[in-house]
Enzyme design. Structure first.
Site, short mmCIF file in Angstrom:
data_model
loop_
_atom_site.label_atom_id
_atom_site.label_comp_id
_atom_site.label_asym_id
_atom_site.label_seq_id
_atom_site.Cartn_x
_atom_site.Cartn_y
_atom_site.Cartn_z
N CYS B 55 0.82 -1.21 0.00
CA CYS B 55 0.00 0.00 0.00
C CYS B 55 0.86 1.27 0.00
O CYS B 55 2.08 1.22 0.08
CB CYS B 55 -0.90 0.00 1.22
N ALA B 58 3.33 1.71 2.83
CA ALA B 58 4.56 0.93 2.64
C ALA B 58 5.50 1.67 1.70
O ALA B 58 6.72 1.67 1.91
CB ALA B 58 4.23 -0.45 2.09
N ARG B 89 13.19 -4.29 6.06
CA ARG B 89 13.56 -4.06 4.66
C ARG B 89 15.06 -4.12 4.40
O ARG B 89 15.50 -4.10 3.29
CB ARG B 89 12.98 -2.71 4.21
N HIS B 187 5.32 6.48 -2.72
CA HIS B 187 6.59 7.06 -3.18
C HIS B 187 6.35 8.53 -3.57
O HIS B 187 7.12 9.42 -3.21
CB HIS B 187 7.12 6.35 -4.44
#
Lengths: 461, 545
Positions: B55, B58, B89, B187
């Site tokens: 999503c 994230a 990550r 992003h």
């Protein structure tokens, strides 16, 4: 490592730093994976489903199959009914499970989606089932979510259809590994007692390598068996926090008496489980188990000098830390810090009972310690800075504290993502206790060996 | 085996009609005979289809913000989102002052039911106060999770008030998980805010080195960035900031001084790259530090941009020296890998980047795709004017920047820029499809069902993807390689990274464990014996005939 954690404690009310819990939906997904031929479905943004699948996969190193309603902004404003209906249609068309187990998320709960009504108006193929659980992420923890999904199984599936209750016991194992579930089943089997375990993730999340992928592996509780759970003469809820709500619901719905026991970690809790089964089903404890118990006591006594008087910090899920605390006390250790991130009560249940229960165990051994529910690992670390310990026990996240404070560390609970094999190996029962003894003594003695001067290195310990 | 249109159709026939129509547009077979092959991307995932996508949260907090090490990243929401994006990550970071590295900390407002009902702003403000008191970070970010937007918590307002109160840069990101159609929206949201509130806030006016660059879209997974920086420093580059792997607020706020921006992951950071060009006149160069050809070409393109003979010379020397070091190390692995085939399905750039490295090991990529990319990542930026915007993409506003009156400077003359653009990917990206082989398959948002089907038909020797699908092919006996987190190994970037990758991939093929899948009793009968010749009558008597 964790250099920004000060020793001085301040009162914090803004939330969690380094949590010792996560949110409800992952627990619901885990429980749903314990039904055979079941597709867990996350009714929310697709990120929830992605996060849960990823995290479960990191722990189990197994495929974790689940679907999502993939909410968009539009669905969040106008409701997710359309998305769920589309999902139900697609899941049965493409993956063909027997059951779809829907759980909600903070998104669908906040906008107030009425999931049962949506399910009723969805196209569910003949013979297929859709069950659901409300699992708002802003209440409780992953343990609450597990509990809620098990309640969902009871509500949708379990029925009292037989005239007389059957000579069989329902076992709700709690949020434990498939290896633990197998061990609990072995105990019941070896006493010759017929049981229905649900959920049961053994055979699902510890499936063998065969060269073939099965979307729905061989394991998991059968729907017919969960239905028949309404006809059992007893339900055993192992673990108050993960299992008792569902057991009591089953008692109310189907008049199956419920008994809540501790997760059978350690000798006392395993004794209690076997004694209860012995009494309710009038079966002698087989020699096989008596022998295992004797072996455990033998090793505990052989090695008491490894453990006695050592200070321990324990964190994890409520049912697990209760069992661990009791067991390390049986070894003569001193659990001085015990913490969980989960609130110390079931939903709507009495508050503060977790702290009370553990403090009572400590008091019975003449000890005092810091015990906290709804705490976080930042605080646990601060406690350890103020009162150092000889051993830390908890999930993988503990390794940062263990390194920062240079403390031996035993990995136990969920999740363990940096070591393998944990999901296969039980910590419950006498055999599980023996494994805990091995893990604890190895951690302590490896440290003693590491720190020993050459002339002090012992060949025999 | 090549896949024909008919076979593709057979695969898709299992889907309900609507799903089939949708998914068909996300799959293509590379056909050199066609001028421009169009693929659908960055559109909604179909509910109920097992996707690998995540999503907006994230993408924003998890990908772009999370690696910034000297900032505390507060997650405003129920506990889960912060928990799952905590240390998972592998974006590594080191600081000189260990008290300024907060990556091992997970900070969540842990919203409870009462916060959902009465609002969580006060709790968020308290968390900011506590973070300032306990951690004294250089800056703070606040990322929203789903319920925050729904209940209308004004996180921008809380951030503004806290900024005044504490005199710290505190920024808020409305990256609720339901926004957009994947991580990609996040992003974009992160890019916008970093550009608006952090980049350019520093007072550095001159580049600290002769060739000062920023590296954009490099997250230092498994130490990738450190391996790339080692080589760049040896050539003579000064790295102002990496966005955002091992990056810091202190460095990021002076990102405007660079003379060139390198773009590694185009998808996650192209917005900032574009905005830096508009605001400061700094062009960006698409680089690919994965694979030997990738990094060599990227280094040569950088040197050409600066156009300094000594730099060009030095670049060649370093490439030659690095190759001499790694080539002998690669040889044994190449022997194991030669002639094999791979699937390469990753997020938004690695699906492309790793194809070159596979090729260098003798492995052919027969299927590739992205989890959350847009059409330009597949087809090249020339399609940008033709990309349709829909309701989901419109919800993420574009940030419009204008040239900075004081700091805008053309880094190279316009004519030279035009010349260079013909030769190197300057402020341009040609996408993945261009470099793929005839007959190979491109799949956008590859889902579980298609994964199984394509594996059945193409029988790849290795499957590279992420954690969620890793163990599926593995159960089938196919080695897998996680390319999001490198299976806890790395670095894989650069010259030495190529050796690590080769070692790990070869290990996946060579591990003896594959030999044990079939138990010995499956291929041996339970009873063994020989048939004795005898007269027909006697045998008949024995069986009672």
């Amino acid at each position: 490592m964790l250099d920004c954690t000060p020793k001085e404690l301040i009162e914090r009310t803004g939330g969690m730093i380094n949590p010792a819990k996560t949110c409800q939906p992952i627990g619901a997904m885990y429980a749903a994976l314990g039904i055979h031929n079941c597709m867990p479905h996350s009714h929310g943004s697709q990120g929830c489903c992605a996060y849960h699948r990823s995290h479960l996969t990191r722990h189990f190193r197994e495929p974790v199959m689940a679907t999502t309603s993939s909410f968009t902004e539009g669905a969040s404003v106008f409701g997710g009914g359309g998305n769920l209906k589309t999902a139900i249609k697609n899941v049965f068309a493409i993956y063909n499970p027997d059951v779809m187990a829907v759980h909600t998320t903070c998104l669908s709960e906040t906008i107030g989606d009425d999931v049962p009504t949506i399910i009723k108006s969805a196209e569910v193929p003949e013979g297929k089932l859709v069950i659901h659980a409300n699992t708002p992420s802003y209440q409780g923890s992953h343990i609450t979510g597990f509990s809620n999904m098990v309640k969902g199984m009871v509500t949708y599936l379990a029925r009292a259809t037989a005239e007389d209750k059957k000579e069989q016991v329902n076992i709700i194992p709690g949020f434990v590994n498939p290896g633990d579930m197998r061990e609990i089943k072995r105990l019941a089997d070896s006493m010759g007692i017929k049981f229905i375990m649900f959920p049961d993730t053994s055979g699902v999340l510890d499936s063998p390598m065969t060269g073939k992928f099965h979307m729905f592996p061989a394991g998991g509780a059968r729907v017919d068996d969960i239905r028949d759970a309404g006809n059992s003469k007893l339900t055993l809820a192992l673990g108050y926090y993960a299992s008792s709500d569902a057991a009591h619901l089953l008692e109310r719905n189907c008049q199956v008496p419920a008994v809540t026991l501790k997760t059978p970690i350690g000798i006392k809790a395993t004794d209690e489980l076997l004694m209860l089964l012995r009494g309710k089903f009038v079966r002698e404890i087989p020699y096989e188990l008596e022998e295992e118990r004797g072996q455990l006591v033998d090793v505990m006594t052989d090695c008491h000098h490894h453990f006695y008087g050592k200070k321990v910090a324990i964190f994890g899920d409520p049912d697990i830390i209760i069992g661990l605390t009791e067991f390390v006390l049986s070894l003569g250790m001193r659990p001085v810090h015990v913490l969980t991130g989960t609130p110390g009560a079931t939903l709507g249940g009495p508050k503060g009972i977790l702290e009370k229960e553990i403090k009572a165990m400590l008091a019975a051994s003449g000890l005092e310690g810091r015990v906290k529910a709804a705490g976080d690992l930042f605080e646990l670390h601060q406690w350890i800075k103020n009162e150092p310990v000889d051993l830390l026990m908890g999930n993988t996240y503990g390794k940062y504290i263990a390194r920062a404070e240079d403390i031996p560390f035993v990995r136990v609970g969920f999740p363990v993502m940096d070591r393998s094999t944990h999901p296969y190996m039980p910590i419950v029962g006498y055999r599980g206790a023996l494994r805990l003894v091995e893990m604890i003594s190895s951690a302590l003695l490896d440290r003693q060996d590491r720190d020993a001067a050459d002339e002090d290195l012992e060949l025999v310990m | 085996m090549a896949i024909s249109e008919k076979m593709l159709d057979e695969i898709l026939n299992k889907y309900p009609a609507k799903v089939k129509r949708n998914r068909k547009k996300h799959i293509l077979v590379k056909d050199l005979g066609q001028d421009q092959q169009e693929i659908e991307a960055n559109t909604r995932t179909i509910p109920g289809v097992i996707t690998n996508r995540g999503c907006a949260f994230a993408g924003c907090k998890g990908v772009v913000l999370g690696p910034l090490k000297d900032m505390v990243h507060i997650v405003h929401g129920p506990i889960g989102c912060a928990y799952y994006s905590w240390l998972t990550r592998r974006n590594k970071a080191k600081t000189d002052d260990p008290k300024k590295n907060f990556l091992a900390y997970c900070v969540s407002t842990d919203m409870q039911e009462s916060d959902i009902v009465f609002g969580g702003e006060k709790k968020l403000a308290r968390m900011i106060d506590e973070v300032v008191e306990v951690f004294k970070p250089n800056a703070i970010t606040i990322s929203a999770t789903c319920p925050v937007g729904l209940i209308g918590d004004d996180i921008q307002g809380v951030a503004r008030a806290a900024r005044d109160k504490h005199g710290l840069n505190i920024t808020a990101y409305n990256c609720e998980g339901y926004k957009g159609v994947s991580q990609s929206a996040g992003h974009h949201i992160a890019n916008n805010n970093l550009m608006e509130h952090i980049i350019g806030q520093g007072d550095l006016e001159e580049p600290p080195g002769r060739y000062t660059i920023n590296i954009l879209g490099e997250y230092n997974i498994g130490g990738d960035s450190w391996e790339v920086e080692r080589v760049l420093s040896e050539i003579g580059y000064e790295i102002q900031v990496v966005m955002t792997g091992n990056g810091s607020y202190e460095k990021l706020k002076n990102a405007h001084v660079a003379q060139l921006n390198l773009v590694q992951c185009h998808r996650s950071i192209n917005y900032i790259a574009d905005m830096l060009e508009t605001r400061y006149g700094t062009p960006w160069l698409k680089v690919n530090f994965i694979g030997i050809r990738g990094i060599s070409e990227s280094l040569r393109n950088m040197a050409r941009y600066f156009g300094d003979e000594a730099l060009i010379q030095r670049t060649e020397e370093v490439i030659e020296r690095e190759l001499a070091e790694i080539e002998p190390q690669l040889e044994p692995y190449r022997k194991i890998c030669a002639g094999k085939t791979a699937f390469c399905f990753v997020g938004g750039s690695r699906g492309h980047h790793y194809q070159g490295l596979y090729e260098e090991l003798g492995i052919t990529t027969v299927l590739a795709g992205y989890e959350f990319a847009h059409r330009d990542d597949y087809e090249g930026r020339e399609v940008l004017p033709h990309v349709k915007t829909d309701a989901d993409s419109k919800n993420i506003p574009d940030l419009h920047v204008t040239p900075d009156e004081r700091r805008y400077r053309l880094k190279i003359p316009v004519e030279r820029m035009d010349e260079l653009k013909k030769e190197i990917p300057l402020s341009n990206y040609n996408g993945m499809i261009e470099e793929m082989m005839e007959g190979s398959i491109v799949v956008d948002d590859l889902n579980h069902y298609e994964t199984e089907e394509f594996i059945r038909i193409l029988k790849p020797d290795i499957f590279s993807s992420g954690i969620k699908d890793k163990y599926i092919p593995q159960k089938m006996g196919i080695p897998t390689k996680q390319l999001h987190n490198y299976d806890y190994s790395g670095p894989y970037a650069g010259f030495r990274g190529a050796v690590n990758f080769a070692r790990d991939v070869a290990m996946g093929f060579a591990t003896p464990t594959w030999n044990f899948i079939e138990p010995p009793w499956k291929s041996k009968p339970l009873l063994e014996g020989t048939i004795e010749p005898c007269s027909t009558n006697k045998c008949a008597e024995e069986v009672g005939a």
